[in-house]
Design a protein around this motif. Sequence first.
Motif, PDB file in Angstrom:
ATOM      1  N   ASP A 149      -7.684  22.811   2.192  1.00 33.12           N
ATOM      2  CA  ASP A 149      -7.175  23.630   3.282  1.00 33.12           C
ATOM      3  C   ASP A 149      -7.021  22.849   4.590  1.00 33.12           C
ATOM      4  O   ASP A 149      -6.813  23.449   5.649  1.00 33.12           O
ATOM      5  CB  ASP A 149      -8.093  24.831   3.507  1.00 33.12           C
ATOM      6  CG  ASP A 149      -8.128  25.763   2.297  1.00 33.12           C
ATOM      7  OD1 ASP A 149      -7.073  25.905   1.641  1.00 33.12           O
ATOM      8  OD2 ASP A 149      -9.191  26.329   2.013  1.00 33.12           O
ATOM      9  N   LEU A 150      -7.132  21.527   4.505  1.00 31.88           N
ATOM     10  CA  LEU A 150      -7.043  20.680   5.693  1.00 31.88           C
ATOM     11  C   LEU A 150      -5.890  19.691   5.562  1.00 31.88           C
ATOM     12  O   LEU A 150      -5.594  19.228   4.458  1.00 31.88           O
ATOM     13  CB  LEU A 150      -8.342  19.890   5.872  1.00 31.88           C
ATOM     14  CG  LEU A 150      -9.626  20.709   5.994  1.00 31.88           C
ATOM     15  CD1 LEU A 150     -10.833  19.789   5.933  1.00 31.88           C
ATOM     16  CD2 LEU A 150      -9.612  21.514   7.278  1.00 31.88           C
ATOM     17  N   PRO A 151      -5.263  19.318   6.684  1.00 28.97           N
ATOM     18  CA  PRO A 151      -4.283  18.238   6.617  1.00 28.97           C
ATOM     19  C   PRO A 151      -5.003  16.935   6.278  1.00 28.97           C
ATOM     20  O   PRO A 151      -6.133  16.710   6.721  1.00 28.97           O
ATOM     21  CB  PRO A 151      -3.684  18.187   8.018  1.00 28.97           C
ATOM     22  CG  PRO A 151      -4.525  19.038   8.882  1.00 28.97           C
ATOM     23  CD  PRO A 151      -5.412  19.867   8.012  1.00 28.97           C
ATOM     24  N   MET A 152      -4.371  16.095   5.476  1.00 27.14           N
ATOM     25  CA  MET A 152      -5.048  14.909   4.982  1.00 27.14           C
ATOM     26  C   MET A 152      -4.088  13.745   4.836  1.00 27.14           C
ATOM     27  O   MET A 152      -2.942  13.911   4.432  1.00 27.14           O
ATOM     28  CB  MET A 152      -5.668  15.254   3.625  1.00 27.14           C
ATOM     29  CG  MET A 152      -6.766  14.349   3.200  1.00 27.14           C
ATOM     30  SD  MET A 152      -7.614  15.022   1.741  1.00 27.14           S
ATOM     31  CE  MET A 152      -8.558  16.339   2.465  1.00 27.14           C
TER      32      MET A 152
ATOM     33  N   CYS B  87       0.836  -1.200   0.000  1.00 24.06           N
ATOM     34  CA  CYS B  87       0.000   0.000   0.000  1.00 24.06           C
ATOM     35  C   CYS B  87       0.871   1.250   0.000  1.00 24.06           C
ATOM     36  O   CYS B  87       2.071   1.184   0.217  1.00 24.06           O
ATOM     37  CB  CYS B  87      -0.887   0.005   1.236  1.00 24.06           C
ATOM     38  SG  CYS B  87      -2.017  -1.397   1.327  1.00 24.06           S
ATOM     39  N   VAL B  88       0.217   2.369  -0.228  1.00 22.24           N
ATOM     40  CA  VAL B  88       0.909   3.657  -0.134  1.00 22.24           C
ATOM     41  C   VAL B  88       0.071   4.573   0.749  1.00 22.24           C
ATOM     42  O   VAL B  88      -1.159   4.549   0.706  1.00 22.24           O
ATOM     43  CB  VAL B  88       1.153   4.285  -1.529  1.00 22.24           C
ATOM     44  CG1 VAL B  88      -0.133   4.660  -2.213  1.00 22.24           C
ATOM     45  CG2 VAL B  88       2.060   5.491  -1.427  1.00 22.24           C
ATOM     46  N   ILE B  89       0.767   5.338   1.591  1.00 23.55           N
ATOM     47  CA  ILE B  89       0.117   6.347   2.421  1.00 23.55           C
ATOM     48  C   ILE B  89       0.773   7.684   2.109  1.00 23.55           C
ATOM     49  O   ILE B  89       1.993   7.800   2.104  1.00 23.55           O
ATOM     50  CB  ILE B  89       0.230   6.030   3.924  1.00 23.55           C
ATOM     51  CG1 ILE B  89      -0.502   4.717   4.228  1.00 23.55           C
ATOM     52  CG2 ILE B  89      -0.343   7.174   4.760  1.00 23.55           C
ATOM     53  CD1 ILE B  89      -0.351   4.238   5.643  1.00 23.55           C
ATOM     54  N   ILE B  90      -0.057   8.669   1.838  1.00 24.23           N
ATOM     55  CA  ILE B  90       0.415  10.011   1.494  1.00 24.23           C
ATOM     56  C   ILE B  90      -0.126  10.974   2.537  1.00 24.23           C
ATOM     57  O   ILE B  90      -1.327  10.982   2.817  1.00 24.23           O
ATOM     58  CB  ILE B  90      -0.078  10.429   0.094  1.00 24.23           C
ATOM     59  CG1 ILE B  90       0.449   9.476  -0.966  1.00 24.23           C
ATOM     60  CG2 ILE B  90       0.294  11.876  -0.210  1.00 24.23           C
ATOM     61  CD1 ILE B  90      -0.215   9.642  -2.326  1.00 24.23           C
ATOM     62  N   TYR B  91       0.761  11.782   3.107  1.00 27.02           N
ATOM     63  CA  TYR B  91       0.341  12.862   3.986  1.00 27.02           C
ATOM     64  C   TYR B  91       0.405  14.152   3.173  1.00 27.02           C
ATOM     65  O   TYR B  91       1.434  14.485   2.604  1.00 27.02           O
ATOM     66  CB  TYR B  91       1.246  12.985   5.215  1.00 27.02           C
ATOM     67  CG  TYR B  91       0.978  14.242   6.007  1.00 27.02           C
ATOM     68  CD1 TYR B  91      -0.247  14.425   6.647  1.00 27.02           C
ATOM     69  CD2 TYR B  91       1.921  15.247   6.103  1.00 27.02           C
ATOM     70  CE1 TYR B  91      -0.505  15.583   7.359  1.00 27.02           C
ATOM     71  CE2 TYR B  91       1.663  16.411   6.821  1.00 27.02           C
ATOM     72  CZ  TYR B  91       0.449  16.566   7.443  1.00 27.02           C
ATOM     73  OH  TYR B  91       0.180  17.715   8.142  1.00 27.02           O
ATOM     74  N   ARG B  92      -0.706  14.869   3.133  1.00 30.71           N
ATOM     75  CA  ARG B  92      -0.762  16.117   2.378  1.00 30.71           C
ATOM     76  C   ARG B  92      -1.022  17.267   3.340  1.00 30.71           C
ATOM     77  O   ARG B  92      -2.023  17.287   4.060  1.00 30.71           O
ATOM     78  CB  ARG B  92      -1.900  16.026   1.357  1.00 30.71           C
ATOM     79  CG  ARG B  92      -1.815  16.917   0.145  1.00 30.71           C
ATOM     80  CD  ARG B  92      -2.482  18.265   0.260  1.00 30.71           C
ATOM     81  NE  ARG B  92      -3.648  18.370   1.099  1.00 30.71           N
ATOM     82  CZ  ARG B  92      -4.898  18.359   0.671  1.00 30.71           C
ATOM     83  NH1 ARG B  92      -5.176  18.218  -0.593  1.00 30.71           N
ATOM     84  NH2 ARG B  92      -5.894  18.504   1.521  1.00 30.71           N
ATOM     85  N   LYS B  93      -0.111  18.211   3.378  1.00 22.45           N
ATOM     86  CA  LYS B  93      -0.276  19.394   4.224  1.00 22.45           C
ATOM     87  C   LYS B  93      -1.304  20.338   3.607  1.00 22.45           C
ATOM     88  O   LYS B  93      -1.498  20.338   2.386  1.00 22.45           O
ATOM     89  CB  LYS B  93       1.057  20.125   4.371  1.00 22.45           C
ATOM     90  CG  LYS B  93       2.079  19.359   5.158  1.00 22.45           C
ATOM     91  CD  LYS B  93       3.356  20.153   5.280  1.00 22.45           C
ATOM     92  CE  LYS B  93       4.389  19.383   6.070  1.00 22.45           C
ATOM     93  NZ  LYS B  93       5.628  20.162   6.235  1.00 22.45           N
ATOM     94  N   PRO B  94      -1.969  21.164   4.424  1.00 24.92           N
ATOM     95  CA  PRO B  94      -2.940  22.128   3.903  1.00 24.92           C
ATOM     96  C   PRO B  94      -2.301  23.048   2.863  1.00 24.92           C
ATOM     97  O   PRO B  94      -1.159  23.479   3.016  1.00 24.92           O
ATOM     98  CB  PRO B  94      -3.355  22.933   5.135  1.00 24.92           C
ATOM     99  CG  PRO B  94      -3.021  22.065   6.299  1.00 24.92           C
ATOM    100  CD  PRO B  94      -1.839  21.250   5.883  1.00 24.92           C
TER     101      PRO B  94
ATOM    102  N   HIS C 168     -11.841  14.543  -3.603  1.00 19.73           N
ATOM    103  CA  HIS C 168     -11.724  14.609  -2.141  1.00 19.73           C
ATOM    104  C   HIS C 168     -10.552  15.495  -1.725  1.00 19.73           C
ATOM    105  O   HIS C 168     -10.665  16.283  -0.782  1.00 19.73           O
ATOM    106  CB  HIS C 168     -11.556  13.215  -1.539  1.00 19.73           C
ATOM    107  CG  HIS C 168     -12.795  12.392  -1.537  1.00 19.73           C
ATOM    108  ND1 HIS C 168     -13.953  12.774  -0.896  1.00 19.73           N
ATOM    109  CD2 HIS C 168     -13.067  11.187  -2.097  1.00 19.73           C
ATOM    110  CE1 HIS C 168     -14.874  11.848  -1.059  1.00 19.73           C
ATOM    111  NE2 HIS C 168     -14.358  10.872  -1.788  1.00 19.73           N
ATOM    112  N   LEU C 169      -9.429  15.353  -2.418  1.00 16.32           N
ATOM    113  CA  LEU C 169      -8.266  16.175  -2.103  1.00 16.32           C
ATOM    114  C   LEU C 169      -8.557  17.656  -2.338  1.00 16.32           C
ATOM    115  O   LEU C 169      -8.160  18.510  -1.545  1.00 16.32           O
ATOM    116  CB  LEU C 169      -7.055  15.734  -2.931  1.00 16.32           C
ATOM    117  CG  LEU C 169      -6.466  14.372  -2.565  1.00 16.32           C
ATOM    118  CD1 LEU C 169      -5.408  13.968  -3.583  1.00 16.32           C
ATOM    119  CD2 LEU C 169      -5.891  14.382  -1.170  1.00 16.32           C
TER     120      LEU C 169
END
Length: 79
Positions: free
Chosen positions: A63-66, A2-9, A57-58
């Motif tokens: 404007d939110l951490p995701m 799997c892959v997990i991505i953290y996206r900053k606001p 969704h992104l």
Amino acid sequence: MCVIIYRKPGITIPEEKIISACEVNPDGFGLTFIDRNKAETIKTYENKNDPDKVLKHLEDGKDLPMFLHLRYSTRGAKN
């Protein structure tokens, strides 16, 4: 794997990266975003991840951490 991505606001992940991640990890996705110190999670269990849904969704939570988890099933059911 799997892959997990953290996206900053306020950060935009290139569309081609999301499309590629969806193709390589096609077995559903989960998306968690933090809004007013509360985590909310969206999960899907589809036979093939739809990059347009992920991108929407992104964009909706730009404007939110995701956190985005794209699943590649190696064991167990795909549900």
